[in-house]
Design a protein around this motif. Sequence first.
Motif, mmCIF file in Angstrom:
data_model
loop_
_atom_site.group_PDB
_atom_site.id
_atom_site.type_symbol
_atom_site.label_atom_id
_atom_site.label_comp_id
_atom_site.label_asym_id
_atom_site.label_seq_id
_atom_site.Cartn_x
_atom_site.Cartn_y
_atom_site.Cartn_z
ATOM 1 N N MET A 88 25.006 -18.341 -20.851
ATOM 2 C CA MET A 88 23.844 -17.680 -20.266
ATOM 3 C C MET A 88 22.644 -18.617 -20.218
ATOM 4 S SD MET A 88 21.907 -14.174 -21.488
ATOM 5 C CE MET A 88 21.288 -14.869 -23.038
ATOM 6 N N THR A 89 21.934 -18.569 -19.082
ATOM 7 C CA THR A 89 20.664 -19.269 -18.915
ATOM 8 C C THR A 89 19.597 -18.242 -18.556
ATOM 9 O OG1 THR A 89 21.712 -21.324 -18.177
ATOM 10 C CG2 THR A 89 19.406 -20.986 -17.549
ATOM 11 N N VAL A 90 18.429 -18.369 -19.164
ATOM 12 C CA VAL A 90 17.291 -17.515 -18.830
ATOM 13 C C VAL A 90 16.164 -18.387 -18.299
ATOM 14 C CG1 VAL A 90 15.609 -15.824 -19.649
ATOM 15 C CG2 VAL A 90 17.922 -15.850 -20.617
ATOM 16 N N THR A 91 15.704 -18.080 -17.101
ATOM 17 C CA THR A 91 14.556 -18.771 -16.508
ATOM 18 C C THR A 91 13.478 -17.736 -16.203
ATOM 19 O OG1 THR A 91 15.451 -18.538 -14.268
ATOM 20 C CG2 THR A 91 16.003 -20.565 -15.469
ATOM 21 N N ALA A 92 12.266 -18.230 -15.982
ATOM 22 C CA ALA A 92 11.152 -17.327 -15.699
ATOM 23 C C ALA A 92 10.385 -17.814 -14.488
ATOM 24 C CB ALA A 92 10.215 -17.231 -16.904
ATOM 25 N N THR A 96 9.138 -24.372 -15.019
ATOM 26 C CA THR A 96 9.953 -25.450 -14.446
ATOM 27 C C THR A 96 11.218 -25.703 -15.259
ATOM 28 O OG1 THR A 96 8.634 -27.067 -15.677
ATOM 29 C CG2 THR A 96 7.945 -26.581 -13.411
ATOM 30 N N ALA A 97 11.192 -25.365 -16.528
ATOM 31 C CA ALA A 97 12.351 -25.590 -17.392
ATOM 32 C C ALA A 97 12.914 -24.255 -17.853
ATOM 33 C CB ALA A 97 11.951 -26.431 -18.607
ATOM 34 N N PRO A 98 14.212 -24.190 -18.127
ATOM 35 C CA PRO A 98 14.790 -22.935 -18.612
ATOM 36 C C PRO A 98 14.279 -22.587 -20.005
ATOM 37 C CG PRO A 98 16.412 -24.695 -18.727
ATOM 38 C CD PRO A 98 15.235 -25.250 -17.994
ATOM 39 N N LEU A 99 14.187 -21.296 -20.286
ATOM 40 C CA LEU A 99 13.750 -20.835 -21.594
ATOM 41 C C LEU A 99 14.896 -20.843 -22.592
ATOM 42 C CD1 LEU A 99 11.666 -17.758 -20.368
ATOM 43 C CD2 LEU A 99 10.846 -20.071 -20.862
ATOM 44 N N LEU A 100 16.108 -20.679 -22.075
ATOM 45 C CA LEU A 100 17.285 -20.633 -22.934
ATOM 46 C C LEU A 100 18.506 -21.026 -22.129
ATOM 47 C CD1 LEU A 100 18.476 -19.666 -25.756
ATOM 48 C CD2 LEU A 100 18.923 -17.477 -24.622
ATOM 49 N N VAL A 101 19.351 -21.871 -22.699
ATOM 50 C CA VAL A 101 20.678 -22.183 -22.148
ATOM 51 C C VAL A 101 21.642 -22.130 -23.327
ATOM 52 C CG1 VAL A 101 22.137 -23.837 -20.920
ATOM 53 C CG2 VAL A 101 19.685 -23.691 -20.376
ATOM 54 N N THR A 102 22.494 -21.127 -23.373
ATOM 55 C CA THR A 102 23.358 -20.957 -24.538
ATOM 56 C C THR A 102 24.485 -21.996 -24.534
ATOM 57 O OG1 THR A 102 24.795 -19.356 -23.435
ATOM 58 C CG2 THR A 102 22.854 -18.502 -24.597
ATOM 59 N N VAL A 116 19.943 -25.429 -24.156
ATOM 60 C CA VAL A 116 18.544 -25.358 -24.580
ATOM 61 C C VAL A 116 18.463 -24.170 -25.526
ATOM 62 C CG1 VAL A 116 16.147 -25.020 -23.862
ATOM 63 C CG2 VAL A 116 17.715 -26.314 -22.396
ATOM 64 N N THR A 117 18.358 -24.454 -26.830
ATOM 65 C CA THR A 117 18.437 -23.376 -27.813
ATOM 66 C C THR A 117 17.187 -23.361 -28.697
ATOM 67 O OG1 THR A 117 19.773 -24.842 -29.211
ATOM 68 C CG2 THR A 117 20.955 -23.283 -27.800
ATOM 69 N N GLY A 118 17.248 -23.979 -29.872
ATOM 70 C CA GLY A 118 16.090 -24.047 -30.753
ATOM 71 C C GLY A 118 15.736 -22.705 -31.375
ATOM 72 N N PRO A 119 14.460 -22.515 -31.734
ATOM 73 C CA PRO A 119 14.019 -21.276 -32.408
ATOM 74 C C PRO A 119 14.308 -20.012 -31.597
ATOM 75 C CG PRO A 119 12.336 -22.978 -32.593
ATOM 76 C CD PRO A 119 13.361 -23.502 -31.649
ATOM 77 N N ALA A 120 14.222 -20.101 -30.265
ATOM 78 C CA ALA A 120 14.465 -18.898 -29.443
ATOM 79 C C ALA A 120 15.884 -18.384 -29.647
ATOM 80 C CB ALA A 120 14.217 -19.217 -27.971
ATOM 81 N N TRP A 121 16.866 -19.280 -29.651
ATOM 82 C CA TRP A 121 18.251 -18.891 -29.841
ATOM 83 C C TRP A 121 18.472 -18.320 -31.238
ATOM 84 C CZ3 TRP A 121 22.004 -16.909 -27.658
ATOM 85 C CH2 TRP A 121 23.351 -17.145 -27.949
ATOM 86 N N GLU A 122 17.799 -18.898 -32.229
ATOM 87 C CA GLU A 122 17.913 -18.393 -33.601
ATOM 88 C C GLU A 122 17.340 -16.981 -33.709
ATOM 89 O OE1 GLU A 122 15.888 -21.295 -35.915
ATOM 90 O OE2 GLU A 122 17.381 -22.877 -35.557
ATOM 91 N N ARG A 159 9.754 -12.767 -22.927
ATOM 92 C CA ARG A 159 10.189 -13.748 -21.926
ATOM 93 C C ARG A 159 11.706 -13.916 -21.848
ATOM 94 N NH1 ARG A 159 7.244 -19.277 -21.912
ATOM 95 N NH2 ARG A 159 7.654 -19.074 -19.682
ATOM 96 N N ILE A 160 12.409 -13.604 -22.938
ATOM 97 C CA ILE A 160 13.855 -13.846 -22.956
ATOM 98 C C ILE A 160 14.647 -12.568 -23.237
ATOM 99 C CG2 ILE A 160 15.735 -15.121 -24.047
ATOM 100 C CD1 ILE A 160 13.758 -17.348 -24.703
ATOM 101 N N LEU A 161 14.387 -11.946 -24.394
ATOM 102 C CA LEU A 161 15.228 -10.835 -24.833
ATOM 103 C C LEU A 161 15.167 -9.642 -23.885
ATOM 104 C CD1 LEU A 161 17.133 -9.681 -26.955
ATOM 105 C CD2 LEU A 161 15.117 -8.908 -28.237
#
Length: 429
Positions: A88-92, A96-102, A116-122, A159-161
């Motif tokens: 899954m990818t989430v863009t807004a 310009t960059a995705p918010l999340l790429v699992t 693209v994960t980091g704190p958002a994925w956690e 923005r994501i969930l």
Amino acid sequence: MRIAVIGAGTAGLTAAWLLTPDHDVTVHEGAPRPGGAVRTHTLDTERGPVSLDLGAQHLSPGDFTAHRALRRLVGIGEDDEMTVPLTMTVTAAGATAPLLVTPDAARDAEAGRTPVTGPAWERIAAFLAATAQVGPLGPGATVAEAAVAAGVGEEVLDRILLPWLASYSGCRVAEAAAMPARYAAAWALRTPPARPEDAALWTNVTGGLHTLTARLSDALGDRLRLSDPVTEVSAGGPGGSAPLTVRTTAGTAHEYDRVVVATPAKEAARILATDPVLAERAVLLRRLPYEPVTVALHRDPRYMPAHRRHWSAVNIHAHDGRGETTFWFSTAGVPDVFKSWITHREQPVDVLRVERFDHLVLTADADATRRKLHGLRLSPHLRLAGSYLYDIDSQESAVRSALQAVEEIDASGSRTARLRAAVRTEATS
């Protein structure tokens, strides 16, 4: 018994198939083709025809035991299915960059994907973990409440969930925030990845879900009446009992001993509204909220992330208080083809097909209404079936609702017993 089944979607076809060996069954379907929410498109390619589902598509390999049991009984085996990693990818809008790429550790390097994960994925993982446990919030906790308890934070929530969860039904993010978290996140919770760095693995039928509905339809033969819309059902006996009369737009009236109404809720409400006893059920059916959704099958990649390294199977674009999905058929073995929710987006070019659906929005009120429907016994001889009646409004709930309706009519039927036994086997395998 003479039994009418109204509606030839997955629920109606399953109910009719279960009943036919032991009863005189007639299926009334208003559309010129069976299938309901199953809309399979055949795409001609250099490798031959490829089947792509515009409507229902993904099947949980572990959780959809009734659907799998039915597939096996009609001869659809593992060789007729394929495993699909649902990244899954989430863009807004405006970003310009995705918010999340699992991640998909087993395939990312070969596919050239960059997670693209980091704190958002956690934080998303923390929300799912909190939702999986009933805990102090109770089973009725909303998405917003569960997100606060999990420490998701406003930015990740907004923005994501919420766009991700809203994308399942096509509703607004504000509605997603008020949904019971256990339903809103069910698609992720029922089929989780083996590890955080892996993709969740789902099942698709290689020939499309039309493979199942076609086999059920073929088995019914001339018992299936297409382009035969029902206008109303009325009860001739006391307390909504048989004989039950089914009237069609052709002006015909047929008497039956039992009726299974297996249409979407809004259609079922219309059919039952004229009978003074059955109308109380129609009032409840009208309370179930639906969101109209337009889906396009197309070759235009305009909804995909700017860089291919961020492409996923499921690509969610957050915009204007909504989240809309583009599914990339990357495992179908064809050049880039996409299935996009375009209800609130500009239509793409190079469109192959457009279909329209109504998706149930599982609010807390909708869940309460369903419980009232289950407890309401206005007629001893009329039953409802449909994916909206149970759980998360899926193909699994369509089959389970049909099995439940048929067991209440005749639990001793030969196919009913076989399917129930097969469900038990699948649940323990």
